[in-house]
Enzyme design. Structure first.
Site, PDB file in Angstrom:
ATOM      1  N   TYR A 125      57.725  20.430  -1.692  1.00 47.59           N
ATOM      2  CA  TYR A 125      57.801  21.411  -2.647  1.00 47.59           C
ATOM      3  C   TYR A 125      58.742  21.389  -3.893  1.00 47.59           C
ATOM      4  O   TYR A 125      59.639  20.617  -3.733  1.00 47.59           O
ATOM      5  CB  TYR A 125      57.599  22.922  -2.101  1.00 47.59           C
ATOM      6  CG  TYR A 125      58.834  23.408  -1.251  1.00 47.59           C
ATOM      7  CD1 TYR A 125      60.195  22.881  -1.304  1.00 47.59           C
ATOM      8  CD2 TYR A 125      58.714  24.531  -0.501  1.00 47.59           C
ATOM      9  CE1 TYR A 125      61.197  23.568  -0.585  1.00 47.59           C
ATOM     10  CE2 TYR A 125      59.807  25.011   0.174  1.00 47.59           C
ATOM     11  CZ  TYR A 125      60.960  24.526   0.331  1.00 47.59           C
ATOM     12  OH  TYR A 125      61.872  25.026   0.984  1.00 47.59           O
ATOM     13  N   GLU A 126      58.464  21.982  -5.099  1.00 43.04           N
ATOM     14  CA  GLU A 126      59.179  21.930  -6.086  1.00 43.04           C
ATOM     15  C   GLU A 126      59.159  20.633  -6.749  1.00 43.04           C
ATOM     16  O   GLU A 126      60.335  20.184  -7.337  1.00 43.04           O
ATOM     17  CB  GLU A 126      60.438  22.728  -6.006  1.00 43.04           C
ATOM     18  CG  GLU A 126      60.211  24.222  -5.523  1.00 43.04           C
ATOM     19  CD  GLU A 126      61.374  25.194  -5.786  1.00 43.04           C
ATOM     20  OE1 GLU A 126      62.126  24.818  -6.831  1.00 43.04           O
ATOM     21  OE2 GLU A 126      61.467  26.276  -5.228  1.00 43.04           O
TER      22      GLU A 126
END
Lengths: 262, 380
Positions: B362-363
């Site tokens: 994620y990110e």
């Protein structure tokens, strides 16, 4: 109302090392914390301020490293902090410590003084009451609950076997039990503020007119520690069996006489 | 050059550590098992100011900095990575975007309650068909008078289950590609906004993570953050900063698992001695701690660069790339040191190993991080 909470910075361990020469604590290398009962005192003061307004000042006697304990108290929400620190104060026993703290309190002014019941390093429970004696104000120890009623404080004392509810006129000094409440956390913003505030440092020169210099520090302390040692566990003791009541009494009295208790 | 934390940072670190040990650690396992974040815990986090760390006091923040925020992320993630991502998405993605691009009115209305701890924020960029390719988003926002009408589906929106403030990205002009994306604030309870149940996941199971459906959601034009077309830029900048938080979260997961392993090897006896007495154990722990320290220093460098208003993006990508890989390696190594008990859910290291995986995803995945780093080095 001007509330002053006296705190002590103590080693965060029960394994305290002593300097064999002076029989005082070696503080270096041991993590330090605010004495737990004193932290409950901070919580009591902050709650009281929420109830009646006023200010909470935290006061500590100690070496310059005690700064961090004062910052923590500020970060919990105290308004100002005072450090009593001087070479002359070093080695003070409870009476000498109380003399210096009383001088500090007289210097800064107070309506209510709160201390913890006792410190985890010395466990004497003497400094709070001794401060009250030197200030010549009423002392109410072992407080479990407290609230304000105008110029009076109402305090519930816990003596294990009974409760006393006391009404005391301010100025007075209260010693708080650690069980009073779980102290609040610092806040992140509180820490930022705490390091932006100035800590008032009062040294010997600032307080010398308010105390007797002969009764402070190691030399001015009436208590002298001759020797520190680890207490030996008690042995089995003596068991006397098959005695009549009269014989048992006579045996006990003889034993007490032998060890010069009577 | 000084690698020491300041007194302020040290005291903040002590607060984060004590809070994590006292308030989070005892319930982390239960939250993971129940896949539900404790609202009581969230309230305590808000009260201590953990949701407004790097924001100025004038808007209700703590007045801290990004470095302090990374210390918080590490300490909470040592005991519970789900708490880490809850704070991170609220802070780095949602609140920071409003702080960086919102007008004064928007900061007063939307940012203040987020950072003074009265509201929680989330960030809706990812869609079922648009992950690493965020520009491929299909959620649209059409201007109708002085309102925008938003329609589309976002997925994997962290905090959505209990968020009050939804920062959502939608296409306002399809012909302009990524320059046709804009950012909007949608408040909880707005008609047409619906949030699914928690999406079942491998790790960070306590964190809220949901699908969010925007079905003709009408928001005032005044809820648009930045100019029309600024959306992609806002999202990318938020993610740049967010990666520092994920780097710190990764360091926390790794150090938390390693601490558990260190405690265990000193107690566990096999072949007549503690397993810490075997050189294999010592070497393994030495290697892992060295990598964790290296990851932490990369995180601190990125945080310091952001605090100093330097070009922190590549540093953030490097710290996230490295720290997330270290988190996976170290949690796996820690499970190995605990052996069968490590695999058991009685011990926290298996949870930490499951939690670590998402940090590489994620990110920005590790692959996207490499694109950012190489791109900045002008390697074409």
């Amino acid at each position: 109302m001007r509330i002053v909470v006296c705190i002590k910075q103590v080693p965060d361990t029960t394994e305290v090392k002593l300097d064999p020469k002076t029989n005082t604590l070696i503080r270096e290398g041991v993590p330090s914390i605010i004495n737990p009962d004193d932290k409950a005192g901070l919580e009591a003061a902050l709650r009281l301020r929420e109830q009646v307004g006023g200010t909470v000042t935290v006061l500590c006697m100690g070496p310059p490293q005690a700064d961090v304990a004062l910052r923590e108290a500020l970060a919990m929400g105290c308004d100002e902090a005072v450090l009593l620190s001087a070479r002359e104060f070093g080695g003070s026993d409870t009476w000498a410590t109380a003399s210096i703290i009383a001088a500090g309190l007289n210097k800064i002014g107070y309506d209510l003084v709160i201390t913890g019941r006792q410190a985890i390093d010395g466990d004497t429970a003497q400094v709070g009451p001794q401060i009250a004696e030197q200030l010549k104000v009423p002392q109410i120890s072992y407080a479990e609950e407290l609230y304000n009623e105008g110029e009076y404080m109402i305090i519930k004392q816990n003596f294990d076997d009974r409760y006393n509810t006391i009404k005391a006129k301010m100025p007075c000094l209260i010693t708080i039990l650690g069980e009073f409440a779980i102290p609040r956390y610092m806040t992140v913003g509180g820490i930022v503020d705490a390091y932006e505030k100035e800590i008032t440092v009062l040294g010997f020169e600032d307080l010398k007119d308010l105390l007797n210099p002969e009764f402070i520090g190691l030399k001015g302390s009436p208590t002298n520690v001759i020797k520190s040692f680890t207490k030996q566990a008690k042995g089995q003791g003596t068991k006397l069996a098959d005695l009549s009541a009269d014989e048992a009494v006579a045996a006990i009295i003889q034993k007490l006489d032998e060890i010069h208790i009577i | 050059m000084d690698f020491k934390l300041s007194k302020t940072h040290l005291l903040q670190q002590e607060l984060y550590r004590k809070f994590a040990e006292t308030e989070i650690k005892p319930i982390a396992r239960d939250m993971d098992e129940s896949e539900e974040y404790s609202m009581e815990l969230l309230e305590k986090i808000q009260k201590c100011g953990f949701l407004g760390i790097p924001f100025p006091k004038e808007y209700g923040g703590a007045g801290g900095d990004v470095l302090s925020y990374t210390l918080c992320m590490e300490e909470v993630s040592k005991v519970d990575a789900s708490t880490g991502i809850t704070i991170s998405v609220h802070t780095s993605l949602c609140s920071t975007s409003i702080f960086d691009y919102g007008s004064e009115e928007q900061k007063e209305k939307f940012l203040r309650p987020l950072i003074d701890g009265s509201k929680v924020g989330c960030f809706g960029l990812t869609e079922p068909g648009a992950g690493s390719d965020a520009g491929g988003a299909r959620t649209v926002a059409n201007l109708d008078g002085d309102e925008y009408v938003i329609t589309g589906t976002k997925v994997f929106t962290t905090n959505a289950g209990f968020a009050d403030t939804f920062l959502v990205f939608a296409i306002t002009d399809k012909s302009k590609g990524t320059k046709g994306m804009s950012a909007f604030i949608v408040e909880k309870g707005t008609p047409g906004l619906s949030v699914s149940a928690n999406i079942p996941r491998m790790g960070i199971r306590a964190a809220s993570n949901c699908e969010v459906i925007y079905d003709n959601v009408k928001v005032p034009a005044a809820n648009r953050i930045g100019k029309e077309g600024d959306g992609f830029k806002i999202a990318m900048k938020a993610l740049d900063g967010g990666r520092i938080g994920i780097g710190a979260q990764s360091v926390g997961i790794a150090q938390g698992a390693l601490n558990e392993a260190i405690k265990y090897v000193k107690e566990r006896k096999q072949f007549g001695r503690t397993i810490s007495a075997f050189q294999n154990t010592q070497f393994k722990i030495a290697e892992m701690q060295t990598k964790v320290d290296a990851a932490r220093l990369l995180v601190w460098r990125a945080a310091k660069a952001k605090d100093d208003k330097e070009n922190f993006g590549p540093y953030a990508a490097m710290c996230k790339l490295f720290a997330s890989e270290v988190a996976n390696e170290v949690t796996r190594g820690s499970v190995q040191l605990l052996g069968g008990y490590g695999f058991s859910r009685e011990y926290p290291v298996e949870r930490m190993m499951r939690d670590a995986k998402i940090t590489e995803i994620y990110e920005g995945t590790s692959e996207v991080m490499k694109m950012v780093i190489a791109g900045n080095m002008k390697i074409k």
